[in-house]
Write an enzyme that holds these catalytic residues in place. Structure first.
Site, PDB file in Angstrom:
ATOM      1  N   ASP A 163      -7.282 -74.646  -5.692  1.00  0.00           N
ATOM      2  CA  ASP A 163      -6.243 -73.638  -5.467  1.00  0.00           C
ATOM      3  C   ASP A 163      -6.203 -73.434  -3.950  1.00  0.00           C
ATOM      4  OD1 ASP A 163      -5.252 -70.512  -5.461  1.00  0.00           O
ATOM      5  OD2 ASP A 163      -4.526 -71.572  -7.229  1.00  0.00           O
TER       6      ASP A 163
ATOM      7  N   LYS B  75      -9.671 -68.426 -14.107  1.00  0.00           N
ATOM      8  CA  LYS B  75      -9.496 -68.518 -12.660  1.00  0.00           C
ATOM      9  C   LYS B  75     -10.798 -68.098 -11.997  1.00  0.00           C
ATOM     10  CE  LYS B  75      -6.115 -69.691  -9.829  1.00  0.00           C
ATOM     11  NZ  LYS B  75      -5.153 -70.779 -10.048  1.00  0.00           N
TER      12      LYS B  75
END
Length: 489
Positions: free
Chosen positions: A200, A160
């Site tokens: 995201d 991430k």
């Protein structure tokens, strides 16, 4: 010495990291009717090191608590040692991101990439641009991503990244300049076989386009598979924007219609479904629910909530999507253009009462948005199931209440929102093959992928018939077995 001091603080009743983590888990008052699960003893060193990262610790503690039956069957402690290894990222990259605003003033933000686990494949996970982003938030998201990606059955590791940059109220030129600067640093760590980011919160198709554009300038390569979530025009996959929301509804439908489970089998038709958020996940979950004749009664953003007493119409959905994707507007600005009622400073989980009830809940906004008070109200008012579109949207105490009510279907985000990364994996495959699949082929494979995930949940659900435990155990065991085969354990 530090650990001894920490235990002294516990004895004296002084605030420690566990109380910090409890606040992230939804413990609003000491007199709360439910208490947080006690931290497992083998996590104490980890908790001591990362007491300043409560959301990451929350994710770790929830996973460990869910895996406790597996740990209990392993007197050698092998699974606990494997878990601790997984909980430490392989690598964390941190860098500054200088960019110039429209006034000609240089601004500075921080950027990160947490390369958490490459056990199953290249690091895979989105980039988040939001002022709340820090290393701890990205570690929580990356940790969850490991097991989510494992459940897909695709060769994907977990990672991430992102920045504390806030794209809200920024011009397109400012966003492009920021993305260009961000990629100037990140590009050296990316490769289709090493690390493949996606989007995201705050990073949609526009931002992915800017990022891949700068990557091409820097490398003189058309490595389309180095970022996913691209538009179809530049090598993206059909249904990638829709995939997380569609996949969420597909797995919910599988669970709701499953006649072999202890829940009463039914359908989504005419069921009242509450959705939080209004980004891609929420938008396309709403669209798929409408296609299945469900009644979508809420959608929200950080300023408030739209409530549709008789269910959202297709025209309502079109207005919302245009406002969010094209005009970049708040829901408050379109309240006169839809059939719903706008509620300021409210969410779908704070307006529940005797007259506002839901059959199914789809939290699609952000972490820890549904606390234990909200879950208690939802269950009291007849909730039949909760399916997480966001990552960790339910607090730990809220999850405990769901666990105490086994007649409520609960599927955690690492399983229910895996459709997005699944289609990202399909996009990587198409890029590697130098070909494009049709929309129908992608949708068919997405449905098959969600069926495969649901089968794993059922297979590993245990004596308690817990789909949450099934998700955690299935993902964990796949990574453990791969680490053992690699000689990493």
């Amino acid at each position: 010495l530090f650990k001894s001091f920490n235990w002294i603080l516990v004895v004296l009743g002084v605030t420690t990291l566990s109380s910090v983590a409890n606040r992230a888990q939804g413990a609003s008052t000491p007199s709360s009717s439910s208490s947080s699960p006690a931290p497992l003893a083998f996590l104490r060193d980890l908790e001591s090191k990362y007491s300043h990262q409560p959301t990451f610790l929350q994710a770790v503690q929830e996973m460990a608590t869910s895996l406790q039956p597996l740990f209990d069957k392993d007197p050698s402690g092998f699974y606990q040692r494997a878990f601790l290894t997984m909980a430490e990222p392989e690598r964390i990259i941190s860098f500054r991101v200088p960019w110039v605003d429209d006034e000609g003033i240089q601004r500075i933000n921080r950027g990160w990439r947490v390369e958490f686990s490459s056990v199953l494949g290249p690091y895979k996970g989105g980039l988040r641009f939001h002022p709340t982003v820090d290393e701890g938030i990205l570690k929580f998201l990356g940790f969850e991503q490991i097991f989510k990606n494992a459940l897909t059955g695709l060769p994907l590791g977990g990672g991430k990244g992102g920045s504390d940059f806030d794209p809200k109220n920024k011009s397109k030129a400012e966003i492009q300049r920021f993305c260009t600067s961000f990629m100037n640093e990140l590009y050296r760590y990316l490769h289709p076989s090493t690390d493949v980011p996606a989007g995201d919160i705050g990073v949609g198709g526009q931002e992915i386009g800017y990022l891949i554009g700068q990557y091409k300038r820097l490398t003189n390569r058309h490595d389309g598979g180095v970022l996913t979530g691209k538009s179809v025009n530049i090598g993206g996959s059909y249904y990638r924007p829709e995939a997380t929301g569609y996949g969420l509804v597909y797995i919910a439908q599988l669970a709701i219609e499953d006649e072999n489970r202890p829940f009463e089998a039914t359908t989504l038709k005419n069921k009242r479904c509450a959705i939080s958020g209004s980004g891609n996940v929420a938008q396309y979950a709403a669209q798929k629910l409408l296609q299945l004749d469900a009644k979508v009664v809420t959608i929200s953003d950080s300023s408030g909530c739209l409530y549709f007493k008789d269910g959202m119409t297709e025209d309502d959905w079109n207005v919302i999507v245009k406002a969010k994707q094209v005009d970049r507007m708040r829901l408050k600005q379109i309240e006169d253009d839809v059939t719903g009622v706008y509620m300021e400073n409210a969410s779908p989980w704070t307006i529940v009462n005797n007259s506002i009830k839901y059959d199914y809940a789809f939290p699609c906004a952000t972490q820890n948005e549904v606390d234990h008070d909200a879950i208690e109200a939802l269950v009291k008012n007849g909730l039949k199931g909760l399916f997480e579109g966001a990552n960790l949207p339910t607090t730990q105490l809220g999850q405990q209440i769901l666990s105490d009510n086994p007649d409520v279907i609960y599927i955690p985000g690492k399983a229910s929102n895996a459709g997005g990364v699944g289609v990202s994996g399909f996009e990587m495959t198409q890029n590697a093959q130098k070909m494009a699949w049709s929309a129908d082929v992608v949708d068919e494979r997405l449905q098959d992928l969600m069926k495969g995930i649901y089968r794993q949940l059922v297979e590993h659900s245990g004596a308690e018939d817990s789909l949450e435990r099934g998700a955690n155990q299935a993902g964990f065991l796949k990574v453990v077995h791969a680490m053992k085969d690699l000689g990493w354990l």
